[in-house]
Design a protein around this motif. Sequence first.
Motif, PDB file in Angstrom:
ATOM      1  N   TYR A 107       0.830  -1.207   0.000  1.00 62.96           N
ATOM      2  CA  TYR A 107       0.000   0.000   0.000  1.00 62.96           C
ATOM      3  C   TYR A 107       0.865   1.259   0.000  1.00 62.96           C
ATOM      4  O   TYR A 107       0.620   2.188  -0.785  1.00 62.96           O
ATOM      5  CB  TYR A 107      -0.945   0.015   1.201  1.00 62.96           C
ATOM      6  CG  TYR A 107      -1.903   1.171   1.126  1.00 62.96           C
ATOM      7  CD1 TYR A 107      -3.114   1.030   0.466  1.00 62.96           C
ATOM      8  CD2 TYR A 107      -1.573   2.410   1.657  1.00 62.96           C
ATOM      9  CE1 TYR A 107      -3.988   2.093   0.360  1.00 62.96           C
ATOM     10  CE2 TYR A 107      -2.433   3.492   1.552  1.00 62.96           C
ATOM     11  CZ  TYR A 107      -3.643   3.332   0.898  1.00 62.96           C
ATOM     12  OH  TYR A 107      -4.492   4.400   0.783  1.00 62.96           O
ATOM     13  N   ASP A 108       1.863   1.308   0.866  1.00 65.72           N
ATOM     14  CA  ASP A 108       2.673   2.519   1.007  1.00 65.72           C
ATOM     15  C   ASP A 108       3.317   2.935  -0.315  1.00 65.72           C
ATOM     16  O   ASP A 108       3.212   4.091  -0.725  1.00 65.72           O
ATOM     17  CB  ASP A 108       3.782   2.308   2.055  1.00 65.72           C
ATOM     18  CG  ASP A 108       3.226   1.949   3.413  1.00 65.72           C
ATOM     19  OD1 ASP A 108       2.456   2.732   3.983  1.00 65.72           O
ATOM     20  OD2 ASP A 108       3.565   0.852   3.902  1.00 65.72           O
ATOM     21  N   THR A 109       3.984   2.007  -0.966  1.00 61.05           N
ATOM     22  CA  THR A 109       4.672   2.328  -2.218  1.00 61.05           C
ATOM     23  C   THR A 109       3.669   2.669  -3.314  1.00 61.05           C
ATOM     24  O   THR A 109       3.872   3.631  -4.064  1.00 61.05           O
ATOM     25  CB  THR A 109       5.595   1.175  -2.646  1.00 61.05           C
ATOM     26  OG1 THR A 109       6.583   0.993  -1.633  1.00 61.05           O
ATOM     27  CG2 THR A 109       6.284   1.466  -3.966  1.00 61.05           C
ATOM     28  N   CYS A 110       2.588   1.917  -3.414  1.00 61.14           N
ATOM     29  CA  CYS A 110       1.570   2.198  -4.441  1.00 61.14           C
ATOM     30  C   CYS A 110       0.967   3.586  -4.257  1.00 61.14           C
ATOM     31  O   CYS A 110       0.827   4.343  -5.220  1.00 61.14           O
ATOM     32  CB  CYS A 110       0.460   1.154  -4.402  1.00 61.14           C
ATOM     33  SG  CYS A 110       0.972  -0.469  -4.949  1.00 61.14           S
ATOM     34  N   ALA A 111       0.634   3.926  -3.016  1.00 59.09           N
ATOM     35  CA  ALA A 111       0.036   5.235  -2.741  1.00 59.09           C
ATOM     36  C   ALA A 111       1.027   6.354  -3.043  1.00 59.09           C
ATOM     37  O   ALA A 111       0.663   7.370  -3.651  1.00 59.09           O
ATOM     38  CB  ALA A 111      -0.431   5.301  -1.289  1.00 59.09           C
ATOM     39  N   ALA A 112       2.288   6.168  -2.657  1.00 60.83           N
ATOM     40  CA  ALA A 112       3.311   7.196  -2.909  1.00 60.83           C
ATOM     41  C   ALA A 112       3.545   7.377  -4.408  1.00 60.83           C
ATOM     42  O   ALA A 112       3.645   8.506  -4.900  1.00 60.83           O
ATOM     43  CB  ALA A 112       4.613   6.825  -2.203  1.00 60.83           C
ATOM     44  N   GLU A 113       3.624   6.269  -5.151  1.00 66.22           N
ATOM     45  CA  GLU A 113       3.826   6.365  -6.598  1.00 66.22           C
ATOM     46  C   GLU A 113       2.653   7.057  -7.276  1.00 66.22           C
ATOM     47  O   GLU A 113       2.842   7.901  -8.157  1.00 66.22           O
ATOM     48  CB  GLU A 113       4.019   4.964  -7.204  1.00 66.22           C
ATOM     49  CG  GLU A 113       5.329   4.323  -6.858  1.00 66.22           C
ATOM     50  CD  GLU A 113       5.437   2.884  -7.336  1.00 66.22           C
ATOM     51  OE1 GLU A 113       6.573   2.371  -7.332  1.00 66.22           O
ATOM     52  OE2 GLU A 113       4.411   2.259  -7.687  1.00 66.22           O
ATOM     53  N   ALA A 114       1.442   6.704  -6.882  1.00 67.57           N
ATOM     54  CA  ALA A 114       0.250   7.320  -7.473  1.00 67.57           C
ATOM     55  C   ALA A 114       0.225   8.818  -7.174  1.00 67.57           C
ATOM     56  O   ALA A 114      -0.031   9.632  -8.064  1.00 67.57           O
ATOM     57  CB  ALA A 114      -1.015   6.637  -6.954  1.00 67.57           C
ATOM     58  N   ARG A 115       0.513   9.178  -5.938  1.00 64.86           N
ATOM     59  CA  ARG A 115       0.524  10.588  -5.533  1.00 64.86           C
ATOM     60  C   ARG A 115       1.573  11.365  -6.338  1.00 64.86           C
ATOM     61  O   ARG A 115       1.293  12.426  -6.887  1.00 64.86           O
ATOM     62  CB  ARG A 115       0.800  10.666  -4.029  1.00 64.86           C
ATOM     63  CG  ARG A 115       0.400  11.926  -3.346  1.00 64.86           C
ATOM     64  CD  ARG A 115       0.487  11.870  -1.823  1.00 64.86           C
ATOM     65  NE  ARG A 115       1.527  11.019  -1.252  1.00 64.86           N
ATOM     66  CZ  ARG A 115       1.301   9.824  -0.696  1.00 64.86           C
ATOM     67  NH1 ARG A 115       0.089   9.319  -0.643  1.00 64.86           N
ATOM     68  NH2 ARG A 115       2.306   9.129  -0.194  1.00 64.86           N
TER      69      ARG A 115
END
Length: 167
Positions: free
Chosen positions: A104-112
């Motif tokens: 979740y952390d990496t996916c959310a950061a990449e999307a942001r």
Amino acid sequence: MQNMDIDIEDPRWAALDIEALCETAIGATLVHLCLPLDAEVSILACDDARIATLNAEFRAKPTPTNVLSWPSEERAAMRAGGLPHPPEPDPSGMIELGDIAISYDTCAAEARTAGKNIAHHVTHLVVHGTLHLLGYDHENEQDAALMEGLEVEILGKMGLDDPYRES
């Protein structure tokens, strides 16, 4: 999809309905490749700490990443840019694909960072992970072109933008 086992370790995934995203992304990938939908995939929806541990254990890279995949068997193509070996169904018609872990952390950061919708980004990463389970990779230029082209086609059929195009 008939057989998807999902383990949600990080509760933030619930708000995204990760189960539905995975089922849709995996199903779209299988349909695009003309493979049966009777497939078995296990998903671990986790956080950066967990995926960093898995990345260290299996790839000797002790850092977080967005998605990891473990195919149930070796399906890679014999030559660069070639098609992988299709999975063979068991006697019941089920194909065992393997396991995917997603952070979740990496996916959310990449999307942001990219200004992307997180659900769309996660869908892309699940398609990407599913292609890895099916023997596709991006270790060389020819394989990367094949895999990325499939990702763009699959996501396009789902009404999602090309993830490799700059916005």
